[in-house]
Design an enzyme around this catalytic site. Structure first.
Site, PDB file in Angstrom:
ATOM      1  N   LYS A   1     -15.611  -7.942   8.245  1.00  0.00           N
ATOM      2  CA  LYS A   1     -16.378  -8.569   9.328  1.00  0.00           C
ATOM      3  C   LYS A   1     -15.577  -8.620  10.628  1.00  0.00           C
ATOM      4  CE  LYS A   1     -19.713 -11.101   6.654  1.00  0.00           C
ATOM      5  NZ  LYS A   1     -19.683 -12.193   5.699  1.00  0.00           N
TER       6      LYS A   1
ATOM      7  N   SER B   1      -3.144  -7.920   3.057  1.00  0.00           N
ATOM      8  CA  SER B   1      -3.176  -7.767   4.517  1.00  0.00           C
ATOM      9  C   SER B   1      -3.484  -9.110   5.188  1.00  0.00           C
ATOM     10  CB  SER B   1      -4.215  -6.725   4.907  1.00  0.00           C
ATOM     11  OG  SER B   1      -3.872  -5.475   4.336  1.00  0.00           O
TER      12      SER B   1
ATOM     13  N   HIS C   1       0.846  -1.210   0.000  1.00  0.00           N
ATOM     14  CA  HIS C   1       0.000   0.000   0.000  1.00  0.00           C
ATOM     15  C   HIS C   1       0.876   1.253   0.000  1.00  0.00           C
ATOM     16  CE1 HIS C   1      -3.017  -2.721   2.270  1.00  0.00           C
ATOM     17  NE2 HIS C   1      -3.522  -2.522   1.073  1.00  0.00           N
TER      18      HIS C   1
ATOM     19  N   ARG D   1      -2.323  -5.880  -8.659  1.00  0.00           N
ATOM     20  CA  ARG D   1      -1.196  -6.750  -8.285  1.00  0.00           C
ATOM     21  C   ARG D   1      -0.940  -7.823  -9.331  1.00  0.00           C
ATOM     22  NH1 ARG D   1      -3.643  -8.357  -2.721  1.00  0.00           N
ATOM     23  NH2 ARG D   1      -5.423  -8.179  -4.128  1.00  0.00           N
TER      24      ARG D   1
HETATM   25  N1  COA Z   1      -0.370  -3.941  -1.686  1.00  0.00           N
HETATM   26  C1  COA Z   1      -0.757  -4.819  -0.753  1.00  0.00           C
HETATM   27  N2  COA Z   1      -1.997  -5.298  -0.645  1.00  0.00           N
HETATM   28  C2  COA Z   1      -2.901  -4.854  -1.531  1.00  0.00           C
HETATM   29  C3  COA Z   1      -2.574  -3.942  -2.530  1.00  0.00           C
HETATM   30  C4  COA Z   1      -1.237  -3.479  -2.584  1.00  0.00           C
HETATM   31  N3  COA Z   1      -0.840  -2.609  -3.500  1.00  0.00           N
HETATM   32  N4  COA Z   1      -3.679  -3.693  -3.255  1.00  0.00           N
HETATM   33  C5  COA Z   1      -4.658  -4.425  -2.716  1.00  0.00           C
HETATM   34  N5  COA Z   1      -4.187  -5.137  -1.672  1.00  0.00           N
HETATM   35  C6  COA Z   1      -4.946  -6.099  -0.844  1.00  0.00           C
HETATM   36  C7  COA Z   1      -5.416  -5.523   0.440  1.00  0.00           C
HETATM   37  O1  COA Z   1      -4.437  -5.669   1.461  1.00  0.00           O
HETATM   38  C8  COA Z   1      -6.627  -6.358   0.739  1.00  0.00           C
HETATM   39  O2  COA Z   1      -6.198  -7.553   1.345  1.00  0.00           O
HETATM   40  P1  COA Z   1      -7.151  -8.397   2.296  1.00  0.00           P
HETATM   41  O3  COA Z   1      -8.344  -8.776   1.472  1.00  0.00           O
HETATM   42  O4  COA Z   1      -6.302  -9.529   2.639  1.00  0.00           O
HETATM   43  O5  COA Z   1      -7.486  -7.487   3.444  1.00  0.00           O
HETATM   44  C9  COA Z   1      -7.178  -6.743  -0.635  1.00  0.00           C
HETATM   45  O6  COA Z   1      -6.120  -6.499  -1.532  1.00  0.00           O
HETATM   46  C10 COA Z   1      -8.392  -5.947  -0.997  1.00  0.00           C
HETATM   47  O7  COA Z   1      -8.043  -4.615  -1.236  1.00  0.00           O
HETATM   48  P2  COA Z   1      -8.685  -3.342  -0.601  1.00  0.00           P
HETATM   49  O8  COA Z   1      -7.838  -2.228  -1.089  1.00  0.00           O
HETATM   50  O9  COA Z   1      -8.873  -3.426   0.866  1.00  0.00           O
HETATM   51  O10 COA Z   1     -10.001  -3.201  -1.358  1.00  0.00           O
HETATM   52  P3  COA Z   1     -11.391  -3.925  -1.256  1.00  0.00           P
HETATM   53  O11 COA Z   1     -11.461  -4.950  -2.284  1.00  0.00           O
HETATM   54  O12 COA Z   1     -11.695  -4.310   0.158  1.00  0.00           O
HETATM   55  O13 COA Z   1     -12.305  -2.710  -1.749  1.00  0.00           O
HETATM   56  C11 COA Z   1     -13.221  -0.499  -1.596  1.00  0.00           C
HETATM   57  C12 COA Z   1     -12.471  -1.622  -0.937  1.00  0.00           C
HETATM   58  C13 COA Z   1     -13.233   0.552  -0.535  1.00  0.00           C
HETATM   59  C14 COA Z   1     -12.525   0.041  -2.831  1.00  0.00           C
HETATM   60  C15 COA Z   1     -14.644  -0.936  -2.081  1.00  0.00           C
HETATM   61  O14 COA Z   1     -15.135  -1.946  -1.233  1.00  0.00           O
HETATM   62  C16 COA Z   1     -15.604   0.230  -2.036  1.00  0.00           C
HETATM   63  O15 COA Z   1     -15.534   1.125  -2.829  1.00  0.00           O
HETATM   64  N6  COA Z   1     -16.550   0.211  -1.076  1.00  0.00           N
HETATM   65  C17 COA Z   1     -17.512   1.298  -0.865  1.00  0.00           C
HETATM   66  C18 COA Z   1     -18.905   0.899  -1.321  1.00  0.00           C
HETATM   67  C19 COA Z   1     -19.040   1.130  -2.784  1.00  0.00           C
HETATM   68  O16 COA Z   1     -18.935   2.222  -3.291  1.00  0.00           O
HETATM   69  N7  COA Z   1     -19.327   0.035  -3.487  1.00  0.00           N
HETATM   70  C20 COA Z   1     -19.466   0.038  -4.905  1.00  0.00           C
HETATM   71  C21 COA Z   1     -18.137  -0.152  -5.557  1.00  0.00           C
HETATM   72  S1  COA Z   1     -18.385  -0.799  -7.169  1.00  0.00           S
END
Ligand code: COA
Length: 160
Positions: free
Chosen positions: A41, A128, A17, A90
């Site tokens: 969760k 993560s 990140h 990634r």
């Molecule tokens: N380096 C390390 N890890 C990375 C990474 C990087 N460059 N890029 C992504 N990851 C990992 C994260 O650590 C995370 O790992 P985990 O699942 O083990 O915790 C995983 O990839 C998911 O990434 P994250 O960045 O947390 O995104 P997400 O998939 O949980 O999405 C939002 C989060 C906030 C973008 C999305 O849920 C959102 O927009 N929510 C708001 C509601 C909304 O508008 N919904 C409609 C969207 S279409």
């Protein structure tokens, strides 16, 4: 002023990140790293703790702000006058999900675009959850997170 939002769960922030945040900070005038509330969760860290860790890890970047949000990402982007959403790609496995998200967001808010950074090769496998799993089995996570995040994670998980 070009403001970009880098959203995610950040439980906890990893070196992957930070790589994206630093590169976005060098490219954009302002970057808001936004921690999603109610997204996970069973998070290890509360939203407030994740925000604090991110603030500590990015304190050297003057144009980076850390915040938390709930509701739709595009609504938050509008509230913050941000026209760009930043995401890291990634591997090919991220592509389908990220494409779906960016296209949905574009449909909801045509004036907000998604910009993808390709994750640096050394962090392409990182997440993560992987960090938490390795830590829980006593593995060395120093290549994945900073020393401060490592000690906070071990403390929160009740590990030595
Ligand atoms: N380096 C390390 N890890 C990375 C990474 C990087 N460059 N890029 C992504 N990851 C990992 C994260 O650590 C995370 O790992 P985990 O699942 O083990 O915790 C995983 O990839 C998911 O990434 P994250 O960045 O947390 O995104 P997400 O998939 O949980 O999405 C939002 C989060 C906030 C973008 C999305 O849920 C959102 O927009 N929510 C708001 C509601 C909304 O508008 N919904 C409609 C969207 S279409």
């Amino acid at each position: 002023m070009v403001t970009a939002i880098y959203p995610g769960s950040f439980d906890p922030v990893t070196r992957g990140h930070l790589d994206i945040i630093e590169r976005a900070s060098a490219t954009m005038e302002k970057v808001i790293v936004a921690v999603l509330r109610n997204g996970m969760k069973n998070p290890v860290f509360t939203v407030e703790e994740r925000v604090k860790l991110l603030q500590e890890e990015t304190s050297h970047l003057e144009n980076v702000e850390i915040d938390a949000f709930d509701g739709l990402l595009v609504d938050y982007a509008k509230r913050r006058s941000a026209k760009i959403i930043i995401r890291g790609l990634r591997a090919v496995t991220d592509f389908e999900y990220e494409l779906q998200m960016s296209q949905t967001n574009r449909k909801l808010a045509p004036d907000v675009d998604t910009l993808f950074f390709t994750t640096s090769l050394e962090y392409a496998y990182l997440s993560s959850s992987i960090v938490k799993e390795v830590a829980s089995f006593g593995g060395d996570i120093s290549a994945f997170v900073t020393p401060h995040v490592e000690s906070e994670l071990r403390r929160k998980m009740g590990l030595k």
